[in-house]
Design an enzyme around this catalytic site. Structure first.
Site, PDB file in Angstrom:
ATOM      1  N   THR A   1      -7.196  -8.955   4.546  1.00 34.05           N
ATOM      2  CA  THR A   1      -7.598 -10.065   3.668  1.00 34.05           C
ATOM      3  C   THR A   1      -7.830  -9.578   2.139  1.00 34.05           C
ATOM      4  O   THR A   1      -7.482  -9.920   1.094  1.00 34.05           O
ATOM      5  CB  THR A   1      -8.794 -10.947   4.038  1.00 34.05           C
ATOM      6  OG1 THR A   1      -8.600 -11.387   5.290  1.00 34.05           O
ATOM      7  CG2 THR A   1      -9.350 -11.815   2.918  1.00 34.05           C
ATOM      8  N   CYS A   2      -8.504  -8.112   2.174  1.00 30.28           N
ATOM      9  CA  CYS A   2      -8.801  -7.837   0.818  1.00 30.28           C
ATOM     10  C   CYS A   2      -7.497  -7.339   0.120  1.00 30.28           C
ATOM     11  O   CYS A   2      -7.448  -7.450  -1.116  1.00 30.28           O
ATOM     12  CB  CYS A   2      -9.507  -6.380   1.039  1.00 30.28           C
ATOM     13  SG  CYS A   2     -11.066  -6.429   2.104  1.00 30.28           S
ATOM     14  N   SER A   3      -6.501  -6.710   0.927  1.00 32.16           N
ATOM     15  CA  SER A   3      -5.086  -6.302   0.232  1.00 32.16           C
ATOM     16  C   SER A   3      -4.253  -7.415   0.041  1.00 32.16           C
ATOM     17  O   SER A   3      -3.718  -7.288  -1.151  1.00 32.16           O
ATOM     18  CB  SER A   3      -4.523  -5.456   1.240  1.00 32.16           C
ATOM     19  OG  SER A   3      -5.209  -4.368   1.207  1.00 32.16           O
TER      20      SER A   3
END
Length: 245
Positions: free
Chosen positions: A49-51
């Site tokens: 999700t972060c990337s």
């Protein structure tokens, strides 16, 4: 998790960082004093999700934040400086400042350090965002206390609409291209001349093929341009649309 840090000063810590392949230090005071700062924190570099979502959208909207008086946009994670540096290079997030909170000092003091031992991560940051003015936290968007890794309120759009509710967001433009395609070059030139930033999806790279093009666009020629999720068509259709605006 709560918003209890609103109205308080940011924790005063020193972050060891890597710049130009050398060790340096940056303090909370240097990052936040006499400035308006948007900081978003996340569980880990290179995580899905972060990337794929959290970081890219902040990078995309960073120029809009700066138009609204934000001096810097910071991504913070409980990762070591080498990992954060590698992630920054991998993401090509030139609008974001990456701060590694390797020891978790800042995250612990702000009350956002959580255990991710079940995933083998150790202690990490809970996902949140905050608006800081002259070192004081004006607003925090903290993800709800749910199992897993919720991502509901700390996104870039939520923060931007808090700062300016009626803000006009830039159009999201994607175009499928192939190497050596003159019409693709014409489409990119048209977008640049009209002030549009775009995501280029190149056939022949990362396993993308004409099958991909056909599946997504229903077309068999390049370029194929999407603006805010709507298929515009090729370079001729784009040119006609630009002439109307």
């Amino acid at each position: 998790m709560s918003n209890s840090a609103e109205g308080k000063k940011v924790p005063q810590v020193t972050f060891p960082i890597r710049r130009d392949n050398e060790w340096q230090s940056v303090t909370s005071n240097e990052l936040f004093a006499d400035q308006t700062v948007v900081l978003f924190a996340l569980p880990g570099a290179f995580t899905p999700t972060c990337s794929s979502t959290h970081l890219p959208r902040y990078n995309e909207l960073a120029p809009v934040f700066k138009e609204q008086g934000v001096d810097r946009v910071i991504c913070l994670s409980v990762n070591d400086p080498f990992v954060m540096q590698a992630w920054a290079e991998d993401q090509h997030a030139e609008n974001i400042e990456f701060i590694p909170d390797g020891n978790g000092d800042f995250t612990r003091d702000i009350g956002m350090l959580v255990s991710k031992n079940d995933l083998g991560f150790g202690d990490r940051s809970w996902r949140y965002s905050m608006l800081v003015k002259n070192g004081v936290i004006e607003k925090m968007f903290v993800e709800p206390d749910k199992p897993g890794d919720p991502f509901e309120v700390s996104d870039a759009d939520t923060m931007l609409h808090y700062i300016k509710p009626d803000v006009t967001l830039p159009a999201r433009v994607s175009l499928f291209t192939k190497p050596g395609c003159p019409h693709c070059t014409r489409a990119k030139t048209l977008l640049q001349e009209n002030g549009y930033k775009y995501e280029e999806i190149k056939l022949g790279s990362a396993g993308l093929s004409y099958s991909t093009l056909q599946a997504v666009t229903g077309k068999g020629t390049t370029p194929q341009i999407f603006i805010d999720g709507q298929l515009i068509g090729g370079a001729d259709e784009l040119e006609a649309l630009m002439a109307e605006r």
